[in-house]
Design a protein around this motif. Structure first.
Motif, mmCIF file in Angstrom:
data_model
loop_
_atom_site.group_PDB
_atom_site.id
_atom_site.type_symbol
_atom_site.label_atom_id
_atom_site.label_comp_id
_atom_site.label_asym_id
_atom_site.label_seq_id
_atom_site.Cartn_x
_atom_site.Cartn_y
_atom_site.Cartn_z
ATOM 1 N N MET A 1 0.808 -1.203 0.000
ATOM 2 C CA MET A 1 0.000 0.000 0.000
ATOM 3 C C MET A 1 0.852 1.267 0.000
ATOM 4 O O MET A 1 0.327 2.340 -0.133
ATOM 5 C CB MET A 1 -0.926 0.010 1.215
ATOM 6 C CG MET A 1 -2.046 -0.980 1.110
ATOM 7 S SD MET A 1 -3.056 -0.689 -0.323
ATOM 8 C CE MET A 1 -4.506 -0.061 0.418
ATOM 9 N N TYR A 4 0.220 3.758 -2.700
ATOM 10 C CA TYR A 4 -0.919 4.665 -2.662
ATOM 11 C C TYR A 4 -0.548 6.037 -2.093
ATOM 12 O O TYR A 4 -0.858 7.054 -2.713
ATOM 13 C CB TYR A 4 -2.071 4.047 -1.880
ATOM 14 C CG TYR A 4 -2.811 2.936 -2.588
ATOM 15 C CD1 TYR A 4 -2.316 2.321 -3.727
ATOM 16 C CD2 TYR A 4 -4.024 2.496 -2.116
ATOM 17 C CE1 TYR A 4 -3.004 1.302 -4.373
ATOM 18 C CE2 TYR A 4 -4.738 1.484 -2.758
ATOM 19 C CZ TYR A 4 -4.222 0.892 -3.878
ATOM 20 O OH TYR A 4 -4.926 -0.101 -4.515
ATOM 21 N N THR A 7 1.618 7.967 -4.523
ATOM 22 C CA THR A 7 0.858 8.449 -5.677
ATOM 23 C C THR A 7 0.055 9.681 -5.315
ATOM 24 O O THR A 7 0.048 10.673 -6.050
ATOM 25 C CB THR A 7 -0.069 7.336 -6.209
ATOM 26 O OG1 THR A 7 0.724 6.202 -6.573
ATOM 27 C CG2 THR A 7 -0.862 7.809 -7.410
ATOM 28 N N THR A 37 1.523 7.802 -11.197
ATOM 29 C CA THR A 37 2.100 6.461 -11.137
ATOM 30 C C THR A 37 3.163 6.278 -12.218
ATOM 31 O O THR A 37 4.173 5.607 -11.991
ATOM 32 C CB THR A 37 1.025 5.357 -11.251
ATOM 33 O OG1 THR A 37 0.295 5.521 -12.459
ATOM 34 C CG2 THR A 37 0.097 5.362 -10.055
ATOM 35 N N VAL A 44 0.029 0.212 -10.609
ATOM 36 C CA VAL A 44 -1.229 0.077 -9.873
ATOM 37 C C VAL A 44 -2.290 -0.291 -10.897
ATOM 38 O O VAL A 44 -2.505 0.443 -11.857
ATOM 39 C CB VAL A 44 -1.610 1.397 -9.159
ATOM 40 C CG1 VAL A 44 -2.958 1.268 -8.482
ATOM 41 C CG2 VAL A 44 -0.540 1.797 -8.158
ATOM 42 N N ILE A 50 -7.157 4.109 -5.392
ATOM 43 C CA ILE A 50 -6.340 4.902 -4.472
ATOM 44 C C ILE A 50 -7.184 5.924 -3.716
ATOM 45 O O ILE A 50 -7.199 5.899 -2.481
ATOM 46 C CB ILE A 50 -5.153 5.553 -5.208
ATOM 47 C CG1 ILE A 50 -4.237 4.470 -5.771
ATOM 48 C CG2 ILE A 50 -4.390 6.494 -4.272
ATOM 49 C CD1 ILE A 50 -3.148 4.977 -6.701
#
Length: 88
Positions: A1, A4, A7, A37, A44, A50
């Motif tokens: 994670m 996330y 990003t 990304t 992803v 996200i």
């Protein structure tokens, strides 16, 4: 994670660099997430997961909260799925 938060931070930074007003909500969409990304060389599958993962369930990264933003919420746009960083 950990992909996330990185990003989201990149999306936020890109929006500020593009002239977004840090005193109001900042809107972003799928294209912004995909750009972030790509810039970070992160894979992803579903970038729209996200903001959904953070909407009212997780704390935003410190790099965003230090500007007074506390959450992400979907916008009322009919065109496409868009979200916004919201202030307290």
């Amino acid at each position: 994670m950990r992909k996330y938060p990185a990003t989201l931070v990149r999306v936020f930074e890109n929006k500020l660099k593009a002239g977004a007003d840090a005193d109001s909500d900042i809107t972003f969409d799928q294209a912004d997430l995909e750009q972030a990304t790509e810039e970070l060389d992160i894979d992803v599958r579903q970038v729209l997961e996200i903001p959904s993962a953070y909407s009212s369930t997780r704390a935003l990264p410190d790099e965003i909260t230090e500007h007074g933003y506390v959450d992400i919420e979907p916008t009322d746009s009919d065109d496409e799925e868009t979200y916004r960083f919201i202030k307290e």
